[in-house]
Design an enzyme around this catalytic site. Structure first.
Site, PDB file in Angstrom:
ATOM      1  N   GLY A  36       0.795  -1.208   0.089  1.00 45.12           N
ATOM      2  CA  GLY A  36      -0.107  -0.047   0.112  1.00 45.12           C
ATOM      3  C   GLY A  36       0.650   1.287  -0.002  1.00 45.12           C
ATOM      4  O   GLY A  36       2.016   1.235   0.204  1.00 45.12           O
TER       5      GLY A  36
ATOM      6  N   GLU B 227       7.844  -9.641   3.184  1.00 44.23           N
ATOM      7  CA  GLU B 227       6.994 -10.540   2.162  1.00 44.23           C
ATOM      8  C   GLU B 227       7.044  -9.834   0.866  1.00 44.23           C
ATOM      9  O   GLU B 227       7.394 -10.832  -0.074  1.00 44.23           O
ATOM     10  CB  GLU B 227       5.826 -10.572   2.814  1.00 44.23           C
ATOM     11  CG  GLU B 227       4.722 -11.432   2.197  1.00 44.23           C
ATOM     12  CD  GLU B 227       3.271 -11.312   2.673  1.00 44.23           C
ATOM     13  OE1 GLU B 227       3.038 -11.908   3.906  1.00 44.23           O
ATOM     14  OE2 GLU B 227       2.621 -10.686   2.259  1.00 44.23           O
TER      15      GLU B 227
ATOM     16  N   ILE C 222      -7.993  -1.813   8.696  1.00 46.28           N
ATOM     17  CA  ILE C 222      -9.299  -1.291   8.567  1.00 46.28           C
ATOM     18  C   ILE C 222      -9.719  -0.445   9.529  1.00 46.28           C
ATOM     19  O   ILE C 222     -10.087   0.610   9.752  1.00 46.28           O
ATOM     20  CB  ILE C 222     -10.416  -2.414   8.297  1.00 46.28           C
ATOM     21  CG1 ILE C 222     -10.176  -2.964   6.566  1.00 46.28           C
ATOM     22  CG2 ILE C 222     -11.711  -1.666   8.270  1.00 46.28           C
ATOM     23  CD1 ILE C 222     -10.849  -4.014   5.956  1.00 46.28           C
TER      24      ILE C 222
ATOM     25  N   GLY D 132       0.105 -11.688   5.288  1.00 47.03           N
ATOM     26  CA  GLY D 132       1.320 -11.992   6.083  1.00 47.03           C
ATOM     27  C   GLY D 132       1.182 -11.233   7.411  1.00 47.03           C
ATOM     28  O   GLY D 132       2.053 -11.307   8.391  1.00 47.03           O
TER      29      GLY D 132
HETATM   30  O1  0RQ Z   1     -12.257   1.432   0.120  1.00 47.49           O
HETATM   31  O2  0RQ Z   1     -11.098   0.902  -2.148  1.00 47.49           O
HETATM   32  O3  0RQ Z   1     -13.766   1.312  -1.676  1.00 47.49           O
HETATM   33  O4  0RQ Z   1     -11.975   3.120  -1.344  1.00 47.49           O
HETATM   34  O5  0RQ Z   1     -10.790   0.166   2.619  1.00 47.49           O
HETATM   35  O6  0RQ Z   1      -8.324   1.311   2.273  1.00 47.49           O
HETATM   36  O7  0RQ Z   1      -7.207   3.418   3.044  1.00 47.49           O
HETATM   37  O8  0RQ Z   1      -6.640   2.807   0.839  1.00 47.49           O
HETATM   38  O9  0RQ Z   1      -5.806   1.424   2.832  1.00 47.49           O
HETATM   39  O10 0RQ Z   1      -4.859   0.326   0.901  1.00 47.49           O
HETATM   40  O11 0RQ Z   1      -3.653   0.827   3.016  1.00 47.49           O
HETATM   41  O12 0RQ Z   1      -5.522  -0.974   2.781  1.00 47.49           O
HETATM   42  C1  0RQ Z   1      -6.337  -3.176   5.739  1.00 47.49           C
HETATM   43  C2  0RQ Z   1      -7.153  -3.216   3.225  1.00 47.49           C
HETATM   44  C3  0RQ Z   1      -5.862  -1.316   4.167  1.00 47.49           C
HETATM   45  C4  0RQ Z   1      -4.946  -3.490   3.852  1.00 47.49           C
HETATM   46  C5  0RQ Z   1      -6.123  -2.951   4.140  1.00 47.49           C
HETATM   47  C6  0RQ Z   1     -11.745   1.237   2.938  1.00 47.49           C
HETATM   48  C7  0RQ Z   1     -11.169   2.210   2.362  1.00 47.49           C
HETATM   49  C8  0RQ Z   1     -10.717   1.676   0.893  1.00 47.49           C
HETATM   50  C9  0RQ Z   1      -8.908   0.400   1.401  1.00 47.49           C
HETATM   51  P1  0RQ Z   1     -11.952   1.874  -1.408  1.00 47.49           P
HETATM   52  P2  0RQ Z   1      -7.230   2.172   2.157  1.00 47.49           P
HETATM   53  P3  0RQ Z   1      -4.788   0.531   2.203  1.00 47.49           P
HETATM   54  C10 0RQ Z   1       1.380  -8.315   4.164  1.00 47.49           C
HETATM   55  C11 0RQ Z   1       0.474  -7.218   4.756  1.00 47.49           C
HETATM   56  C12 0RQ Z   1      -4.219  -6.844   5.205  1.00 47.49           C
HETATM   57  C13 0RQ Z   1      -3.370  -7.720   4.526  1.00 47.49           C
HETATM   58  C14 0RQ Z   1      -1.817  -7.173   5.136  1.00 47.49           C
HETATM   59  C15 0RQ Z   1      -4.791  -4.786   3.918  1.00 47.49           C
HETATM   60  C16 0RQ Z   1     -10.023   0.509   1.288  1.00 47.49           C
HETATM   61  O13 0RQ Z   1      -3.702  -2.983   4.278  1.00 47.49           O
HETATM   62  O14 0RQ Z   1      -5.270  -5.516   2.963  1.00 47.49           O
HETATM   63  O15 0RQ Z   1      -1.715  -6.459   6.019  1.00 47.49           O
HETATM   64  N1  0RQ Z   1      -4.097  -5.481   4.985  1.00 47.49           N
HETATM   65  N2  0RQ Z   1      -0.888  -7.726   4.277  1.00 47.49           N
HETATM   66  O16 0RQ Z   1     -12.289   3.272   1.971  1.00 47.49           O
HETATM   67  C17 0RQ Z   1     -14.794   0.630   6.020  1.00 47.49           C
HETATM   68  C18 0RQ Z   1     -13.093   1.073   7.636  1.00 47.49           C
HETATM   69  C19 0RQ Z   1     -12.541   1.184   6.467  1.00 47.49           C
HETATM   70  C20 0RQ Z   1     -12.749   1.086   5.039  1.00 47.49           C
HETATM   71  C21 0RQ Z   1     -10.688   1.748   5.553  1.00 47.49           C
HETATM   72  N3  0RQ Z   1     -12.812   1.374   8.953  1.00 47.49           N
HETATM   73  N4  0RQ Z   1     -14.493   0.728   7.461  1.00 47.49           N
HETATM   74  N5  0RQ Z   1     -13.908   0.797   4.862  1.00 47.49           N
HETATM   75  N6  0RQ Z   1     -11.643   1.334   4.416  1.00 47.49           N
HETATM   76  N7  0RQ Z   1     -10.965   1.705   6.291  1.00 47.49           N
HETATM   77  C22 0RQ Z   1       1.579  -8.095   2.688  1.00 47.49           C
HETATM   78  C23 0RQ Z   1       0.733  -9.487   2.093  1.00 47.49           C
HETATM   79  O17 0RQ Z   1      -0.050 -10.109   2.993  1.00 47.49           O
HETATM   80  C24 0RQ Z   1       0.408  -9.484   0.373  1.00 47.49           C
END
Ligand code: 0RQ
Length: 494
Positions: A256, A279, A349, A373
């Site tokens: 991200g 990762e 989130i 991860g």
């Molecule tokens: O929604 O796409 O509809 O606009 O969630 O949010 O702010 O762009 O954040 O891209 O950093 O993703 C947790 C998803 C965050 C990611 C998560 C909505 C927001 C937006 C994306 P839209 P942002 P990011 C090792 C690490 C799990 C896997 C991981 C993730 C969309 O970090 O997938 O950590 N993590 N892997 O609008 C409702 C809330 C929200 C919300 C954000 N509170 N309620 N919607 N959004 N907060 C690497 C691997 O494992 C590959």
């Protein structure tokens, strides 16, 4: 043979292990051909659905194409594809969201049933039959070892100079015969450069010349830059008081834009000779390697923008000496993460006032991507940091809530929470202390009073004789913010 012919070797009900990790090294020709077979079968009134196991997320040609034709019965361990996500949330496709380090061993243990077919992209096949891996390793070793049938996609788009960048560990025995994994430094080489496959199992070789999915990064926004600023200040503080060495400890950064902003901030600072044990290697780490901020990076996959990929290819000799790609069971191995003392930084989130983190489910029910991860790292890291903007959807949602609507990382695994508002260092704090700090430092001002009011009433209810003052909650109200959002489109009344 052609992709069409190879795809015809996959049958309804098969479990198929595919290569691929965040848009890198996924098969690009057989999955779309398989989707066409599935579509034809559907039109003929036949059911044709398979189980799709991968390293992590893939690309529209794989997840998107198969989900579109309704060809996936069950998907694991991670996805981020819009079509897949829609199918899962519509209840039309099963999804098992698994810690990425667990996948290979679950298959070896037999927990997930038989692996029928492996479809693995490689950069080349050597004369001795060993395989030159491509831009990700993921679970490829396990798929090749355990599948009954193997389909190889040899993609000439991958430069053969990738040869030698990989380190494939063949020492993972099953319990009770396991031995320590001898990674003592991010640059430790403990395995082999090539993947092995039993030639008798190879039922198809398909040649392709197609690029990985290189997604452009949007420049970090104001919130990401502020989050990055808080983290950098915190790391400086930890160095000053002697809890981190001047060259930090190996970094893990999630996917991200925010994590890229943190890396860019580190790169602008005075740091030299840092290391990464992560990762996914994104553009930010390439830039840090180039500038000398980072001396070495270990990962399981490259995940580069078009510009990042060009830079990587143009200076492959430079990067090959400074990057090693490992199977994900090693890149994410709890034993190694604990030993090296990783600084782990992942997105989320929402977090609740006690520091439980939801990384996966919007409003507790709708999957976004998956745990990936993040759990492998968070629980075992030296420092486990989670970050998010303090609000989502133009302020209609607070990302700091009374109770997390789904928990991926419990309060026991979460040490530091950061939003653009500030950073809460939760180490050594008990729940009521955590809630105070989290509300003060991380919640958006528009939500602070409501959160404080919730906590105070929860505590008053406890003091009124009910007890429960260790982690005070008003159970009837704890998820009311989420319910109100579902009903009215806003978490707060009015
Ligand atoms: O929604 O796409 O509809 O606009 O969630 O949010 O702010 O762009 O954040 O891209 O950093 O993703 C947790 C998803 C965050 C990611 C998560 C909505 C927001 C937006 C994306 P839209 P942002 P990011 C090792 C690490 C799990 C896997 C991981 C993730 C969309 O970090 O997938 O950590 N993590 N892997 O609008 C409702 C809330 C929200 C919300 C954000 N509170 N309620 N919607 N959004 N907060 C690497 C691997 O494992 C590959």
């Amino acid at each position: 043979m052609s992709a069409e012919q190879a795809a015809a070797l996959i049958h309804h009900g098969d479990h198929v292990g595919m290569s691929g990790f965040t848009g890198s090294g996924y098969p690009k020709a057989v999955p779309p051909a398989l989707a066409r077979h599935i579509e034809a079968a559907n039109q003929g009134g036949q059911t044709f659905r398979i189980g799709v196991w991968t390293g992590a997320s893939t690309a529209p040609e794989l997840d998107g194409a198969l989900a579109k034709v309704g060809g996936i019965e069950m998907r694991l361990p991670y996805q981020s594809d819009p079509t897949c996500r829609a199918r899962i949330n519509a209840g039309e496709m099963e999804y098992v969201d698994i810690h990425l380090s667990h996948v290979a061993q679950f298959v070896w243990f037999g927990f997930l049933g038989k692996l029928n077919v492996a479809v693995v992209e490689v950069a080349g096949i050597r004369e001795d039959g060993r395989l030159i891996p491509a831009s990700s390793l993921g679970n490829n070793k396990t798929w090749l070892d355990l599948a009954d049938k193997v389909i190889l996609e040899v993609n000439s788009q991958h430069p053969l100079e990738l040869e030698g960048m990989h380190d494939i560990y063949y020492g993972t025995a099953l319990p009770p015969n396991r031995r320590p994994i001898p990674v003592l430094h991010p640059s430790s080489r403990i395995g082999e450069r090539y993947l092995h496959v039993d030639p008798d199992k190879v039922v198809a070789v398909v040649e392709t010349h197609l690029p990985d999915r290189h997604t452009a990064f949007t420049p970090p926004d104001e919130a990401s830059n502020r989050i990055a600023g808080h983290i950098l200040e915190f790391l400086e503080h930890e160095i000053r008081i002697g809890r981190l060495p001047p060259s930090l400890l190996p970094l893990q950064s999630g996917v991200g834009n925010t994590t890229n902003a943190v890396l860019a901030g580190l790169d602008r600072g005075k740091y030299r000779n840092l290391t990464a044990y992560t990762e996914v290697l994104q553009d930010g780490m390439l830039e840090m390697l180039r500038s000398g901020t980072l001396a070495f990076a270990s990962a399981t996959a490259l995940s580069l923008s078009p510009g990042g990929y060009r830079e990587f290819i143009e200076h492959l000799d430079f990067y090959r000496q400074r990057i090693v790609l490992r199977p994900q069971e090693i890149s994410n191995h709890p034993e190694v993460i604990r030993r090296l003392g990783i600084i782990s930084m992942n997105g989320m989130i929402e977090a609740d006032i006690y520091g439980n983190v939801n990384s996966t489910h919007v409003m507790g029910t709708r999957i976004m991507n998956g745990i990936g991860g993040s759990g492998d790292f968070a629980r075992n890291a030296y420092l486990s940091i989670f970050m998010t903007a303090s609000t989502a959807k133009d302020g209609a949602i607070s990302c700091i809530v009374p109770m997390a609507s789904h928990v991926d990382h419990t309060e026991h695994d979460v040490q530091v929470i950061v939003t653009e508002q500030g950073l809460a260092d939760l180490r050594g704090l008990a729940p009521r202390q955590r809630s105070k700090l989290l509300i003060e430092r991380c919640a958006h001002p528009a939500y602070r009073d409501a959160l404080t009011d919730y906590v105070e009433r929860a505590q008053a209810s406890g003091r009124a004789g009910r007890g429960g003052l260790h982690t005070p909650h008003l159970l009837q109200e704890a998820l009311a913010w989420h319910q109100r959002y579902e009903d009215t489109g806003r978490m707060l009344p009015g």
